[in-house]
Write a protein that holds these residues in place. Structure first.
Motif, PDB file in Angstrom:
ATOM      1  N   ASN A   1      -3.069  -4.655  -2.058  1.00  0.00           N
ATOM      2  CA  ASN A   1      -2.397  -3.478  -2.612  1.00  0.00           C
ATOM      3  C   ASN A   1      -0.904  -3.559  -2.286  1.00  0.00           C
ATOM      4  O   ASN A   1      -0.339  -2.689  -1.633  1.00  0.00           O
ATOM      5  CB  ASN A   1      -2.991  -2.197  -2.017  1.00  0.00           C
ATOM      6  CG  ASN A   1      -4.323  -1.835  -2.647  1.00  0.00           C
ATOM      7  OD1 ASN A   1      -4.853  -2.576  -3.465  1.00  0.00           O
ATOM      8  ND2 ASN A   1      -4.875  -0.705  -2.251  1.00  0.00           N
ATOM      9  N   ASP A   2      -0.294  -4.613  -2.730  1.00  0.00           N
ATOM     10  CA  ASP A   2       1.107  -4.887  -2.429  1.00  0.00           C
ATOM     11  C   ASP A   2       1.905  -4.801  -3.722  1.00  0.00           C
ATOM     12  O   ASP A   2       1.688  -5.584  -4.658  1.00  0.00           O
ATOM     13  CB  ASP A   2       1.244  -6.278  -1.806  1.00  0.00           C
ATOM     14  CG  ASP A   2       2.633  -6.524  -1.239  1.00  0.00           C
ATOM     15  OD1 ASP A   2       3.495  -5.630  -1.360  1.00  0.00           O
ATOM     16  OD2 ASP A   2       2.857  -7.611  -0.674  1.00  0.00           O
TER      17      ASP A   2
ATOM     18  N   GLY B   1       6.145  13.136 -11.877  1.00  0.00           N
ATOM     19  CA  GLY B   1       6.209  14.514 -11.428  1.00  0.00           C
ATOM     20  C   GLY B   1       5.076  14.888 -10.496  1.00  0.00           C
ATOM     21  O   GLY B   1       5.285  15.555  -9.473  1.00  0.00           O
ATOM     22  N   LYS B   2       3.859  14.453 -10.807  1.00  0.00           N
ATOM     23  CA  LYS B   2       2.699  14.809  -9.994  1.00  0.00           C
ATOM     24  C   LYS B   2       2.486  13.859  -8.816  1.00  0.00           C
ATOM     25  O   LYS B   2       1.665  14.137  -7.950  1.00  0.00           O
ATOM     26  CB  LYS B   2       1.454  14.812 -10.872  1.00  0.00           C
ATOM     27  CG  LYS B   2       1.483  15.836 -11.998  1.00  0.00           C
ATOM     28  CD  LYS B   2       0.204  15.749 -12.838  1.00  0.00           C
ATOM     29  CE  LYS B   2       0.232  16.777 -13.955  1.00  0.00           C
ATOM     30  NZ  LYS B   2      -0.998  16.705 -14.807  1.00  0.00           N
ATOM     31  N   ARG B   3       3.189  12.722  -8.841  1.00  0.00           N
ATOM     32  CA  ARG B   3       3.042  11.705  -7.798  1.00  0.00           C
ATOM     33  C   ARG B   3       1.585  11.260  -7.667  1.00  0.00           C
ATOM     34  O   ARG B   3       1.010  11.210  -6.584  1.00  0.00           O
ATOM     35  CB  ARG B   3       3.561  12.221  -6.459  1.00  0.00           C
ATOM     36  CG  ARG B   3       5.023  12.632  -6.447  1.00  0.00           C
ATOM     37  CD  ARG B   3       5.467  12.945  -5.041  1.00  0.00           C
ATOM     38  NE  ARG B   3       6.840  13.422  -5.003  1.00  0.00           N
ATOM     39  CZ  ARG B   3       7.190  14.719  -4.994  1.00  0.00           C
ATOM     40  NH1 ARG B   3       6.240  15.633  -5.017  1.00  0.00           N
ATOM     41  NH2 ARG B   3       8.448  15.066  -4.952  1.00  0.00           N
ATOM     42  N   GLN B   4       1.000  10.952  -8.789  1.00  0.00           N
ATOM     43  CA  GLN B   4      -0.400  10.543  -8.816  1.00  0.00           C
ATOM     44  C   GLN B   4      -0.558   9.249  -9.619  1.00  0.00           C
ATOM     45  O   GLN B   4       0.160   9.014 -10.593  1.00  0.00           O
ATOM     46  CB  GLN B   4      -1.279  11.634  -9.439  1.00  0.00           C
ATOM     47  CG  GLN B   4      -1.401  12.894  -8.605  1.00  0.00           C
ATOM     48  CD  GLN B   4      -2.267  13.940  -9.273  1.00  0.00           C
ATOM     49  OE1 GLN B   4      -2.637  13.798 -10.444  1.00  0.00           O
ATOM     50  NE2 GLN B   4      -2.597  14.998  -8.543  1.00  0.00           N
ATOM     51  N   LEU B   5      -1.522   8.427  -9.186  1.00  0.00           N
ATOM     52  CA  LEU B   5      -1.862   7.203  -9.905  1.00  0.00           C
ATOM     53  C   LEU B   5      -2.672   7.559 -11.142  1.00  0.00           C
ATOM     54  O   LEU B   5      -3.638   8.334 -11.071  1.00  0.00           O
ATOM     55  CB  LEU B   5      -2.680   6.287  -9.001  1.00  0.00           C
ATOM     56  CG  LEU B   5      -3.165   4.970  -9.609  1.00  0.00           C
ATOM     57  CD1 LEU B   5      -1.993   4.064  -9.926  1.00  0.00           C
ATOM     58  CD2 LEU B   5      -4.126   4.278  -8.650  1.00  0.00           C
ATOM     59  N   GLU B   6      -2.267   7.020 -12.295  1.00  0.00           N
ATOM     60  CA  GLU B   6      -2.953   7.355 -13.544  1.00  0.00           C
ATOM     61  C   GLU B   6      -3.774   6.193 -14.097  1.00  0.00           C
ATOM     62  O   GLU B   6      -4.955   6.344 -14.397  1.00  0.00           O
ATOM     63  CB  GLU B   6      -1.932   7.800 -14.601  1.00  0.00           C
ATOM     64  CG  GLU B   6      -1.293   9.138 -14.281  1.00  0.00           C
ATOM     65  CD  GLU B   6      -0.383   9.632 -15.391  1.00  0.00           C
ATOM     66  OE1 GLU B   6      -0.175  10.850 -15.483  1.00  0.00           O
ATOM     67  OE2 GLU B   6       0.110   8.790 -16.186  1.00  0.00           O
TER      68      GLU B   6
ATOM     69  N   ASP C   1      -0.059   9.526  -4.314  1.00  0.00           N
ATOM     70  CA  ASP C   1      -1.487   9.488  -4.001  1.00  0.00           C
ATOM     71  C   ASP C   1      -2.134   8.322  -4.745  1.00  0.00           C
ATOM     72  O   ASP C   1      -2.281   8.366  -5.970  1.00  0.00           O
ATOM     73  CB  ASP C   1      -2.141  10.813  -4.396  1.00  0.00           C
ATOM     74  CG  ASP C   1      -3.631  10.863  -4.042  1.00  0.00           C
ATOM     75  OD1 ASP C   1      -4.092   9.948  -3.317  1.00  0.00           O
ATOM     76  OD2 ASP C   1      -4.315  11.801  -4.489  1.00  0.00           O
ATOM     77  N   LEU C   2      -2.500   7.270  -3.993  1.00  0.00           N
ATOM     78  CA  LEU C   2      -3.132   6.098  -4.605  1.00  0.00           C
ATOM     79  C   LEU C   2      -4.646   6.205  -4.632  1.00  0.00           C
ATOM     80  O   LEU C   2      -5.320   5.309  -5.171  1.00  0.00           O
ATOM     81  CB  LEU C   2      -2.724   4.834  -3.843  1.00  0.00           C
ATOM     82  CG  LEU C   2      -1.223   4.518  -3.836  1.00  0.00           C
ATOM     83  CD1 LEU C   2      -0.955   3.274  -3.005  1.00  0.00           C
ATOM     84  CD2 LEU C   2      -0.696   4.334  -5.248  1.00  0.00           C
ATOM     85  N   GLY C   3      -5.196   7.266  -4.040  1.00  0.00           N
ATOM     86  CA  GLY C   3      -6.648   7.432  -4.033  1.00  0.00           C
ATOM     87  C   GLY C   3      -7.337   6.286  -3.325  1.00  0.00           C
ATOM     88  O   GLY C   3      -6.894   5.798  -2.288  1.00  0.00           O
TER      89      GLY C   3
ATOM     90  N   ASN D   1       0.818  -1.211   0.000  1.00  0.00           N
ATOM     91  CA  ASN D   1       0.000   0.000   0.000  1.00  0.00           C
ATOM     92  C   ASN D   1       0.855   1.265   0.000  1.00  0.00           C
ATOM     93  O   ASN D   1       0.469   2.279   0.570  1.00  0.00           O
ATOM     94  CB  ASN D   1      -0.937   0.016   1.216  1.00  0.00           C
ATOM     95  CG  ASN D   1      -2.234   0.752   0.914  1.00  0.00           C
ATOM     96  OD1 ASN D   1      -2.769   0.662  -0.186  1.00  0.00           O
ATOM     97  ND2 ASN D   1      -2.725   1.502   1.883  1.00  0.00           N
ATOM     98  N   SER D   2       2.020   1.188  -0.637  1.00  0.00           N
ATOM     99  CA  SER D   2       2.938   2.314  -0.577  1.00  0.00           C
ATOM    100  C   SER D   2       3.795   2.401  -1.825  1.00  0.00           C
ATOM    101  O   SER D   2       4.429   1.421  -2.220  1.00  0.00           O
ATOM    102  CB  SER D   2       3.845   2.197   0.655  1.00  0.00           C
ATOM    103  OG  SER D   2       4.907   3.117   0.607  1.00  0.00           O
ATOM    104  N   ILE D   3       3.787   3.597  -2.441  1.00  0.00           N
ATOM    105  CA  ILE D   3       4.755   3.975  -3.474  1.00  0.00           C
ATOM    106  C   ILE D   3       5.277   5.342  -3.065  1.00  0.00           C
ATOM    107  O   ILE D   3       4.496   6.280  -2.896  1.00  0.00           O
ATOM    108  CB  ILE D   3       4.129   4.037  -4.882  1.00  0.00           C
ATOM    109  CG1 ILE D   3       3.485   2.702  -5.257  1.00  0.00           C
ATOM    110  CG2 ILE D   3       5.190   4.424  -5.911  1.00  0.00           C
ATOM    111  CD1 ILE D   3       2.732   2.740  -6.578  1.00  0.00           C
TER     112      ILE D   3
END
Length: 818
Positions: free
Chosen positions: A160-161, A196-201, A133-135, A115-117
């Motif tokens: 979520n591993d 760059g945004k540190r967001q899940l796409e 941010d994994l939402g 559960n971590s990136i």
């Protein structure tokens, strides 16, 4: 060794150990020398990486309290002959499965775990991190139904591993908001993250089981999964354009520098290469996936083959010259292969109509009381019997090949007529001690030796009549208690007139069995050859020396003439000239010589087989108390297995006074124990060794067996300075900053390094345009596959560990990079 990685230019190789107090070693590939030994973690070393500039190493593991810890070392000076200082050691509560340097920004690393990136920046000798941010990501909704129902119920947090990560490779993209990071998961999905945004796409469901490894190159990506598939995808993961299915989970993969080949390692110890342009798959090496329980050489020296059996339920035949696996014989599901033996006359000779033909027979004892005899040339089963209630732990042939004798774990013996269909002809209930069943036939074929009912004596029988001879052979008494000692192993001398017996009193004794009028007392005794019990004994064909295998992982060569008289004082009996060789990961359980005495093979609790070449002159010199190295590894060694070269941890690991937090000193190139120039390490050898009994042979340039494809300047340099910079807004409130002040526990100095063994170079097979599963020949249960694992010790490695076959994972990286 279960982790390895190369620098981008291929000049630096870093390897990591498994288990407690793991060591990280840095190697200069060009000079084949170890340049540094690094130490920081208490256990659980999970990931390694080398910075893009090749001057820093990062590793993730756990500390003494079980917390996740990331350590970074500067190896720039080590590559120039200096030491490698630790630049930081960072503890975190976020789980870490994989850590890698970012190719997009200097002094940045990215980690992934449960559960971590997270992304980290190295500042002021500390790591400051920020989570992606994994939402409301819930991979359980995408996971295959069968995966979510495996065993106990698994919640969203556990599913979520993230297991592995890779960076998008491309040119012309300068904006960090356009760069991508891909992370593999235990549910068979790959998630796409905006760096760059540190967001899940995006999330891509690619496999039906856990993805163990993920590699991204320019234009394509490769995934390796527990479902047995190695798949090649476009970077958008729209659909795979190439896949190779394996017999077991694919634990690791690596892409060659030119992007044309993919190496894959499996949990059962095989290593293969997929050629992308031709779609051809060739197996480089295969190996046992469990402890090796027995070894035997083909008595015909012209064939130069040997056979091994293992707890993985298989018996395998190897070419001793090239290290290739030639044949594989598998038992039924769940069976363990316990013993193996060749029929000496080299003739199948069933004595049945239409079945008298030339060939070579191989007998294998399995668990559950089953013994089978195979014709090696045709891979057919000649005979199968279930004559024992316990495992068949010993299989022996008389020298003329007329009789086969098996011993069961329940303590009984069975004699078979090998010239008449291997039919059972005699059965002897001996009440052997079930924990130590042993049997051996004398070279002249007249005597059969077993351990006595009380486990304290060796009994001899007439092979033809199974009549007990007298007297029983009694080993020396225990020095500590004055009681009887327990027999653990024994072997006949070549003339058949004596037996060499090893017991649990650290003593080895010789007894006369030439006639039945003796008293059974020992004639000569040697003590203190190993630190602990001996489980394996073999006498070389010249009768000059014996090779002993101990539970202390050592292999010892000692001349029989060097043993003291039985009535001599204990200190005199302990002064036996000997040579000890460290190579095995665990206890040595079996030793065997070939018919010419030119080679010796040893097996044990590890999943590797070690083949040694024997120098007879050195053996005679040792018998005359002139120190010469008796044994030498017969094959080159690949990273991950110690083929006779054991480096003392006390010489290569230790705190450096110039390094913060107890950074280890480094081993100088060319020191004994160098994994790229393996030499047997000698112990208890009088004088200075002049000649080795075990000699190292050069690696063959090509395998003799062709096989069809189974499936159709940075900041970390010597003068680098870490400049303090003001905090920036992007270092979020949850940034972690911890010092490098904790004590690092001392690594155990008596622990041998794991074996190191290079891969096998094999001629490519067919290059069909389609990758398909190989078909097993009709009516042939055994499977034919090439090579040997770690050949070149023979390291049949491999090991089905929880993290996969780690030793072959290292080989996969080496094969792809070279």
């Amino acid at each position: 060794v279960h982790l390895s990685c190369f620098s981008r230019d291929g000049r630096v190789l870093v390897t990591g150990q498994r288990g407690r107090h793991p060591l990280v070693k840095v190697w200069d590939v060009e000079s084949n020398a170890q340049v540094a030994t690094l130490y920081a973690h208490a256990s659980g070393l999970k990931s390694l990486d080398v910075s893009p500039c090749g001057r820093a190493v990062v590793a993730a593991g756990t500390d003494t309290s079980g917390r996740q810890m990331i350590a970074v070392w500067d190896i720039g000076r080590a590559m120039r002959g200096g030491f490698a200082p630790m630049t930081l050691r960072h503890r975190t509560d976020y789980h870490v499965n994989c850590v890698k340097f970012s190719p997009f920004e200097e002094d940045h690393v990215v980690t992934c775990g449960k559960n971590s990136i997270r992304t980290y920046r190295l500042r002021k000798g500390q790591l400051r991190g920020c989570s992606v941010d994994l939402g409301d990501l819930k991979l359980s909704k995408l996971a295959p139904k069968g995966l979510t129902q495996k065993g106990r119920k698994r919640d969203d947090f556990e599913l979520n591993d993230f297991t592995s990560l890779a960076f998008e490779i491309g040119y012309g993209v300068a904006d960090l908001d356009q760069k991508k990071v891909f992370c593999a998961t235990v549910t068979g999905a790959v998630v796409q993250v905006n760096y760059g945004k540190r967001q899940l796409e995006r999330v891509f469901q690619l496999h039906d089981d856990k993805i163990n490894d993920l590699r991204v190159c320019e234009g394509f990506a490769v995934t390796a999964s527990d479902d047995g598939f190695l798949r090649v995808w476009p970077v958008d993961f729209s659909d795979f354009f190439l896949e190779a299915e394996h017999e077991s989970a694919v634990t690791s993969c690596s892409v060659s520098a030119d992007g044309l080949q993919v190496a894959a390692a499996t949990r059962t110890g095989s290593l293969g290469v997929l050629d992308i342009p031709s779609h051809a798959y060739r197996t480089l090496l295969r190996s046992h996936a469990g402890a090796v329980t027995g070894v035997a050489f083909d008595p015909d020296p012209e064939r130069d083959e040997m056979a091994t059996c293992s707890e993985d339920g298989t018996a395998r035949v190897w070419d001793c010259a090239t290290g290739e696996q030639l044949y594989e014989f598998a038992g039924d599901a769940g069976e363990v292969a316990c013993a193996v033996a060749y029929r000496p006359d080299g003739n199948v000779g069933l004595g049945l109509p239409g079945k008298n033909k030339a060939g070579r027979a191989l007998a294998v004892g399995f668990g559950g009381g089953v013994s089978r005899v195979y014709d090696v040339a045709t891979t057919t089963t000649l005979a199968e019997h279930r004559q024992h209630k316990g495992d068949v732990v010993s299989v022996q042939f008389t020298p003329d090949g007329s009789r086969m004798i098996t011993a069961g774990a329940e303590g009984n013996l069975c004699v078979y007529d090998a010239k008449n269909g291997y039919l059972p002809v005699k059965y002897l209930a001996t009440a052997l001690p079930t924990d130590r069943v042993r049997a051996a036939i004398s070279p002249d074929g007249k005597l059969l030796a077993t351990i006595g009912p009380n486990g304290e004596t060796v009994l001899t029988f007439d092979v033809e009549t199974l009549k007990l001879r007298s007297p029983a052979l009694v080993p020396p008494r225990l020095l500590r208690t004055g009681g009887r000692s327990k027999v653990l192993a024994f072997a006949f001398t070549p003339d058949g007139k004596s037996i060499v017996v090893a017991n649990d009193d650290d003593a080895v004794s010789t007894h006369s069995c030439a006639d039945d009028r003796g008293d059974g007392a020992p004639r000569r005794v040697g003590r203190g050859l190993v630190t602990g019990p001996l489980d394996a004994v073999a006498v070389d064909p010249t009768g000059v020396f014996a090779v002993l295998g101990g539970r202390d992982k050592s292999l010892v060569a000692a001349p029989l003439s060097g043993f003291a008289e039985a009535f001599a004082p204990a200190d005199r009996q302990a002064k036996v000239p000997s040579q000890a060789y460290g190579a095995h990961w665990g206890a040595v359980r079996g030793v065997a010589f070939d018919s010419l005495g030119a080679r010796c093979a040893s097996v044990g609790d590890g999943d590797a087989v070690y083949v040694w070449s024997v120098d007879a002159r050195a053996g005679k010199a040792l018998a005359a108390s002139k120190a010469r190295d008796l044994l030498g590894v017969s094959f080159d060694i690949r990273p991950g297995a110690d083929g006779g070269a054991v480096e003392d941890a006390g010489d290569s690991a230790g705190d450096s006074a110039d390094s913060p937090g107890g950074v280890d000193g480094d081993a100088e190139p060319g020191e004994p124990g160098d994994a790229f120039e393996p030499k047997p390490k000698l112990a208890a050898t009088p004088g200075t060794p002049e000649r080795g009994i075990l000699k190292k042979h050069p690696t063959p340039a090509k395998s003799a067996l062709k096989t069809d494809g189974k499936y159709g300047g940075g900041k970390y340099g010597e003068d680098a300075k870490y400049v303090e910079e003001p905090a920036e807004a992007d270092d979020e409130a949850d940034a972690e900053a911890e010092g490098v002040d904790a004590e690092v526990p001392e690594p155990p100095v008596d622990r041998p390094d794991p074996p190191v063994e290079p891969g096998v170079d094999v001629d490519p097979g067919h290059t069909s345009g389609k990758v398909t599963r190989a078909k097993r020949p009709p009516g042939k249960k055994p499977v034919l596959h090439p090579s040997i694992r770690p050949a070149r010790v023979i390291g049949l490695s491999t090991g089905a560990a929880a993290a996969g076959n780690e030793s072959t994972e290292s080989a996969a990286a080496v094969a792809a990079a070279t």
